[in-house]
Write a protein that holds these residues in place. Structure first.
Motif, PDB file in Angstrom:
ATOM      1  N   ILE A 224      26.038 -17.822  25.761  1.00 52.18           N
ATOM      2  CA  ILE A 224      26.494 -18.680  24.667  1.00 52.18           C
ATOM      3  C   ILE A 224      26.223 -20.145  24.999  1.00 52.18           C
ATOM      4  O   ILE A 224      25.693 -20.912  24.181  1.00 52.18           O
ATOM      5  N   GLY A 225      26.564 -20.552  26.215  1.00 47.56           N
ATOM      6  CA  GLY A 225      26.333 -21.936  26.623  1.00 47.56           C
ATOM      7  C   GLY A 225      24.862 -22.269  26.745  1.00 47.56           C
ATOM      8  O   GLY A 225      24.406 -23.333  26.303  1.00 47.56           O
ATOM      9  N   PHE A 226      24.095 -21.340  27.361  1.00 45.20           N
ATOM     10  CA  PHE A 226      22.668 -21.586  27.519  1.00 45.20           C
ATOM     11  C   PHE A 226      21.964 -21.656  26.169  1.00 45.20           C
ATOM     12  O   PHE A 226      20.989 -22.388  26.002  1.00 45.20           O
ATOM     13  N   LEU A 227      22.448 -20.874  25.189  1.00 42.79           N
ATOM     14  CA  LEU A 227      21.853 -20.940  23.859  1.00 42.79           C
ATOM     15  C   LEU A 227      22.018 -22.332  23.271  1.00 42.79           C
ATOM     16  O   LEU A 227      21.091 -22.866  22.640  1.00 42.79           O
ATOM     17  N   ALA A 228      23.197 -22.944  23.481  1.00 43.85           N
ATOM     18  CA  ALA A 228      23.430 -24.289  22.948  1.00 43.85           C
ATOM     19  C   ALA A 228      22.443 -25.280  23.550  1.00 43.85           C
ATOM     20  O   ALA A 228      21.883 -26.127  22.838  1.00 43.85           O
ATOM     21  N   THR A 229      22.195 -25.174  24.860  1.00 48.73           N
ATOM     22  CA  THR A 229      21.234 -26.089  25.487  1.00 48.73           C
ATOM     23  C   THR A 229      19.811 -25.785  25.028  1.00 48.73           C
ATOM     24  O   THR A 229      19.019 -26.701  24.803  1.00 48.73           O
ATOM     25  N   GLN A 230      19.486 -24.485  24.882  1.00 44.27           N
ATOM     26  CA  GLN A 230      18.137 -24.105  24.465  1.00 44.27           C
ATOM     27  C   GLN A 230      17.853 -24.561  23.032  1.00 44.27           C
ATOM     28  O   GLN A 230      16.794 -25.136  22.751  1.00 44.27           O
ATOM     29  N   LEU A 231      18.796 -24.322  22.129  1.00 45.31           N
ATOM     30  CA  LEU A 231      18.596 -24.746  20.743  1.00 45.31           C
ATOM     31  C   LEU A 231      18.599 -26.259  20.615  1.00 45.31           C
ATOM     32  O   LEU A 231      17.845 -26.827  19.817  1.00 45.31           O
ATOM     33  N   PHE A 406      14.038 -22.216  31.829  1.00 44.72           N
ATOM     34  CA  PHE A 406      13.525 -21.182  30.942  1.00 44.72           C
ATOM     35  C   PHE A 406      13.582 -21.586  29.477  1.00 44.72           C
ATOM     36  O   PHE A 406      12.888 -21.004  28.636  1.00 44.72           O
ATOM     37  N   ASP A 407      14.432 -22.561  29.148  1.00 44.07           N
ATOM     38  CA  ASP A 407      14.425 -23.056  27.769  1.00 44.07           C
ATOM     39  C   ASP A 407      13.108 -23.751  27.457  1.00 44.07           C
ATOM     40  O   ASP A 407      12.557 -23.600  26.364  1.00 44.07           O
ATOM     41  N   VAL A 408      12.576 -24.490  28.427  1.00 45.33           N
ATOM     42  CA  VAL A 408      11.278 -25.140  28.261  1.00 45.33           C
ATOM     43  C   VAL A 408      10.182 -24.086  28.115  1.00 45.33           C
ATOM     44  O   VAL A 408       9.297 -24.189  27.256  1.00 45.33           O
ATOM     45  N   VAL A 470      35.238 -21.680  23.163  1.00 48.61           N
ATOM     46  CA  VAL A 470      35.900 -22.876  23.702  1.00 48.61           C
ATOM     47  C   VAL A 470      35.560 -23.065  25.178  1.00 48.61           C
ATOM     48  O   VAL A 470      35.305 -24.182  25.633  1.00 48.61           O
ATOM     49  N   MET A 471      35.536 -21.964  25.930  1.00 51.79           N
ATOM     50  CA  MET A 471      35.189 -22.059  27.345  1.00 51.79           C
ATOM     51  C   MET A 471      33.764 -22.580  27.515  1.00 51.79           C
ATOM     52  O   MET A 471      33.504 -23.441  28.369  1.00 51.79           O
ATOM     53  N   ALA A 472      32.833 -22.077  26.710  1.00 46.66           N
ATOM     54  CA  ALA A 472      31.451 -22.557  26.779  1.00 46.66           C
ATOM     55  C   ALA A 472      31.372 -24.046  26.465  1.00 46.66           C
ATOM     56  O   ALA A 472      30.641 -24.802  27.128  1.00 46.66           O
ATOM     57  N   ALA A 473      32.128 -24.493  25.466  1.00 50.53           N
ATOM     58  CA  ALA A 473      32.108 -25.901  25.081  1.00 50.53           C
ATOM     59  C   ALA A 473      32.630 -26.790  26.206  1.00 50.53           C
ATOM     60  O   ALA A 473      32.046 -27.841  26.509  1.00 50.53           O
ATOM     61  N   MET A 474      33.709 -26.377  26.854  1.00 50.11           N
ATOM     62  CA  MET A 474      34.287 -27.185  27.926  1.00 50.11           C
ATOM     63  C   MET A 474      33.367 -27.238  29.140  1.00 50.11           C
ATOM     64  O   MET A 474      33.235 -28.281  29.787  1.00 50.11           O
ATOM     65  N   LEU A 475      32.698 -26.128  29.441  1.00 56.66           N
ATOM     66  CA  LEU A 475      31.774 -26.126  30.572  1.00 56.66           C
ATOM     67  C   LEU A 475      30.535 -26.962  30.266  1.00 56.66           C
ATOM     68  O   LEU A 475      29.998 -27.643  31.159  1.00 56.66           O
ATOM     69  N   GLY A 481      25.151 -27.155  34.508  1.00 53.52           N
ATOM     70  CA  GLY A 481      25.193 -26.574  35.844  1.00 53.52           C
ATOM     71  C   GLY A 481      26.428 -25.735  36.078  1.00 53.52           C
ATOM     72  O   GLY A 481      26.393 -24.746  36.825  1.00 53.52           O
ATOM     73  N   GLN A 482      27.541 -26.091  35.436  1.00 47.70           N
ATOM     74  CA  GLN A 482      28.765 -25.332  35.625  1.00 47.70           C
ATOM     75  C   GLN A 482      28.691 -23.977  34.928  1.00 47.70           C
ATOM     76  O   GLN A 482      29.336 -23.027  35.360  1.00 47.70           O
ATOM     77  N   ILE A 483      27.900 -23.881  33.879  1.00 45.33           N
ATOM     78  CA  ILE A 483      27.673 -22.572  33.254  1.00 45.33           C
ATOM     79  C   ILE A 483      26.866 -21.691  34.196  1.00 45.33           C
ATOM     80  O   ILE A 483      27.115 -20.487  34.308  1.00 45.33           O
ATOM     81  N   SER A 484      25.914 -22.275  34.907  1.00 51.37           N
ATOM     82  CA  SER A 484      25.148 -21.517  35.898  1.00 51.37           C
ATOM     83  C   SER A 484      26.065 -20.999  36.998  1.00 51.37           C
ATOM     84  O   SER A 484      25.894 -19.872  37.494  1.00 51.37           O
TER      85      SER A 484
END
Length: 525
Positions: A224-231, A406-408, A470-475, A481-484
């Motif tokens: 979920i978090g990585f999708l936000a960064t990728q999009l 990997f988003d790149v 909410v957890m994804a948003a806070m991280l 890096g904290q999602i990783s």
């Protein structure tokens, strides 16, 4: 056979009242406590949390990597043995015909299990293995001879072994305990054949469920978090939208609305509709790539890659830190295998839930054979295209992939495909919906674990979906890096979760035969 089951509520809105809606309070306290503790400790000392989890991650990969590999191998081969046995004629849920059509059923399975990370790695992982030769092979990196090994290694990580542990033997155990014995669809039910009624009541069962829910929360918040960064990155590159935290927050909110709405409306409405739409979109994108892209190269690459996958199967599956670089095993094979183990109990809960009316043979073969083959085709279409363009100098992904960006890689490969910007936008949309299908199914599964029955109240489904968003948003606020770090934590949770799954190696076949005897398909002993 009967048309109804006493273990299933009459409709999906059946609910208990008050706090009882959330089921075992110990599961709620431990799971929410983990979320609060992880976020709180990260805010207090982010580096210490990262270092501590990184140390545990490295130790787990080094010491238990071979155990994880052996467990996945045994699960796959024993599962296939059960699927080929006379007991496999038994029907899940004791129904005369399935609850949903085959296409809808397979769509839900594909979207739920692949979306946890497959779409994120499909473009970049094969290219990475093309540029950095996996230790099972000795081909020169970046050459035509390296193509087959690169795809084969990706198939190993996302193929038969990964899928089998997610819903074959474990789903059989759960189906028997739930539909024949009337036990709830909870991870603790996997231990019911060993401990009997004792595991279903008391604190130990609550701890078992909590470990499995925590593993899934850790594994789902990551995509979920990585999708936000990728999009966010994709919207910036394609349309000039600023790649800021505000953009990421907006993406998270939009994603949350989609998958929470889907989870609330249920398996037979939102989850089914979203999965079916996603599969149709994936088929359309795949057809465009194959027809208008490097068609001959992709066809040849798939045949060669699948052949190498089969011929080098045991070499890749049993590679250890003694015969391969430790960092490579830690960040590739062991990481993925442990990730799948962490997901497995709740995935099995969901597979058992949606497979009423299917035979054991259909359920195992769909999860452990058909879905992996579809996954390898998808990896070939995206990753194989990436290899083709890398090989022919259209772009160079060496630097971003060496930095695990990997988003790149996904966006670069997508823009090089037929249609350019529009294809890239379509793949980003597909990725969004893929992750939403994981969010809705896992919200539903966690709610089933909490409520103790297979039609949890819509508020419980919405609650758990909201917790993960909410957890994804806070991280993300703290930095991606904290999602990783959270992703690494699922490897640690795989230790207790694997012990919960372990008895299924022998209880799976036993319960399959017990189910067949209960349905009078086999003679009594």
């Amino acid at each position: 056979m009967s048309q109804t089951s006493p273990s299933r509520p009459s409709n999906e809105t059946t609910a208990e009242t008050g706090l009882a809606r959330f089921g075992d309070p110990l599961v709620l306290v431990l799971t929410i406590g983990f979320v609060i503790a992880f976020i709180g400790l990260s805010l207090w000392d982010m580096d210490r949390v990262a270092d501590g989890i990184g140390t545990g991650f490295a130790w787990t990969a080094r010491v238990l990597g071979s155990y994880f590999q052996a467990f996945l191998l045994l699960t796959f081969f024993i599962g296939i043995g059960v699927a080929l046995s006379p007991a496999a004629r038994a029907t899940v849920g004791d129904l005369e015909r399935p609850e949903m059509s085959t296409f809808k059923w397979l769509s839900i399975i594909m979207c739920t299990l692949l979306a946890g990370g497959g779409v994120f790695f499909a473009a970049g992982e094969p290219v990475y293995h093309f540029l950095v030769t996996p230790p099972a092979f000795d081909t020169e990196a970046g050459t035509a001879e390296a193509v087959a090994g690169a795809l084969a290694q990706s198939f190993m990580h996302w193929g038969f072994l990964a899928w089998a542990v997610l819903g074959s033997l474990t789903a059989v155990v759960l189906a028997y305990a739930h539909y024949i014995k009337g036990q709830p669809l909870r991870p603790r039910t996997l231990l019911y054949p060993v401990f009997g009624e004792r595991i279903m009541r008391g604190w130990f069962g609550g701890v078992v469920d909590s470990f499995c829910v925590i593993a899934v929360v850790a594994g789902t918040v990551g995509p979920i978090g990585f999708l936000a960064t990728q999009l966010s990155f994709g919207l910036s590159e394609l349309f000039g939208v600023p790649a800021t935290f505000a953009t990421q927050l907006g993406i998270l909110a939009f994603l949350g609305v989609i998958y929470i709405t889907s989870a609330v409306t249920g398996v037979h409405r939102g989850i089914q509709w979203l999965s079916r739409f996603n599969v149709l979109l994936a088929i359309a994108i795949g057809a465009v790539i194959f027809i208008f892209g490097p068609t001959l190269f992709l066809a040849n690459a798939y045949v060669q890659g699948m052949g190498t996958y089969v011929s080098s199967f045991f070499t890749m599956a049993t590679m250890t830190a003694e015969t391969a670089p430790g960092w490579w095993m830690q960040w590739w094979t062991v990481f993925f295998f442990a990730w799948f183990i962490g997901y497995a109990p709740l995935m099995a809960v969901f597979v058992a839930r949606i497979s009423r009316g299917r035979t054991i043979r259909q359920m195992i073969l769909a999860v452990a054979v058909m879905a992996p083959i579809a996954t390898t085709i998808w990896f070939t279409l995206l990753g194989g295209s990436g290899i083709h363009y890398q090989l022919n100098g259209v772009f160079d992904l060496a630097e971003p992939l060496n930095n695990f960006q990997f988003d790149v890689a996904t966006l670069t490969v997508a823009q090089a495909l037929p249609g350019g910007t529009w294809m890239a936008a379509a793949i980003l949309l597909l990725t969004l919906i893929f992750v939403a299908t994981t969010g809705d199914s896992m919200s539903y599964s966690i709610a089933m674990v909490g409520s103790g029955h297979d039609a949890p109240h819509p508020l419980i489904r919405a609650f758990w979906g909201g917790v993960m968003a909410v957890m994804a948003a806070m991280l993300l606020y703290m930095g991606s890096g904290q999602i990783s770090v959270l992703q690494q934590f699922i490897v640690i949770t795989a230790i207790p979760v694997s012990l919960i799954l372990l008895p299924s190696l022998w209880t799976g076949p036993k319960t399959a035969y017990a189910m067949a005897r209960a349905q009078k398909l086999l003679p009594e002993d």
